[in-house]
Design a protein around this motif. Structure first.
Motif: not given
Length: 279
Positions: A114-115, A111, A43, A46-47, A119
């Motif tokens: 990222n979700n 995934d 992970e 991830a962004n 943010t």
């Protein structure tokens, strides 16, 4: 860990953030700590994590000492939970009892990372939805966001707020001028600003007073005080009552720390090294 925080005050917030980002993906199972390998994707890329998670070496150091003293007993997930509590205490915040017994996952989810992780530019609706997904209430959202009373954020996290009107700081505001000096319209992506400009290394309720005054650094911070929202009254309460914030933060940290995937108790383990599953 106290030596790491003494050496770099920002480290307390970084350790606390590791626990948050871990618990929002597969529950609190230390999946965040797993390194990528040729046959495994973790992970960390991830962004919300790439180029921003810090303090991994501190956790490695704690794990190494524990394995020397009592091998195979303390999970990396429990280390993260206790280290997050101790990080808050080192910055003058409250104590709470940390329930233990977590297992370390042998899987990770790029995934979900990222979700599921909120943010910096999240709207209030998105924040509420992502917290509800973890069975965390609007009160938990506001209290846990108070972790931003310590630490710093990169320019990339608040650029939209100051240049695109995303979250609304008055253009002639002195705080806006300070932020523009730190974060230009382009470049300087890694320039840092305190999340709490008043007392950036003290775990107090200044974060909420800042929001009330329109000076939350991130869009996701300022969204909490949106007029008439379900969270604005809670922000006002914590801005005026630091003890109420401390109590709810402690309760919400225990609640978040208890997010688990039941399968982890069956398939999980106590890792020898927090970065890799056991052979």
């Amino acid at each position: 860990m106290d030596m790491a925080v003494a050496k770099e005050a920002r480290m307390a917030a970084s350790i606390l953030r590791l626990h948050f980002h871990d618990c929002f993906v597969q529950g609190c199972d230390a999946s965040l700590l797993l390194d990528d390998t040729p046959t495994f994707t973790g992970e960390k890329t991830a962004n919300p994590n790439r180029n921003s998670i810090r303090g991994l070496e501190v956790i490695d150091g704690i794990k190494e000492k524990l394995e020397s003293a009592c091998p195979g007993i303390v999970s990396c997930a429990d280390i993260l939970a206790v280290a997050a509590r101790d990080a808050v205490i080192l910055d003058g915040g409250p104590y709470w009892d940390v329930p233990l017994g977590r297992k370390d996952s042998r899987t990770a989810s790029l995934d979900e990372a990222n979700n599921n992780i909120p943010t910096p530019n999240s709207t209030l609706y998105t924040l509420l939805k992502k917290f509800l997904l973890q069975d965390l209430s609007p009160t938990d959202l506001v209290a846990l966001s108070g972790a931003h009373t310590i630490g710093q954020a990169r320019c990339t996290s608040f650029r939209d707020r100051i240049y695109n009107g995303n979250g609304g700081i008055d253009s002639d505001n002195a705080y806006m001028s300070v932020l523009k000096g730190i974060c230009p319209p382009s470049g300087g992506d890694n320039n840092l600003s305190p999340l709490d400009s008043v007392s950036p290394v003290l775990f107090d309720n200044a974060y909420y007073r800042n929001i009330v005054n329109g000076q939350g650094l991130l869009t996701s911070d300022q969204e909490l005080s949106m007029h008439g929202s379900i969270t604005s009254e809670i922000v006002q309460r914590y801005a005026g009552d630091p003890l109420a914030f401390w109590q709810q933060f402690s309760d919400s940290m225990v609640k978040m720390g208890n997010i688990v995937n039941p399968l982890t108790f069956i398939t999980g383990e106590v890792r020898n090294n927090c970065r890799f599953v056991n052979e």
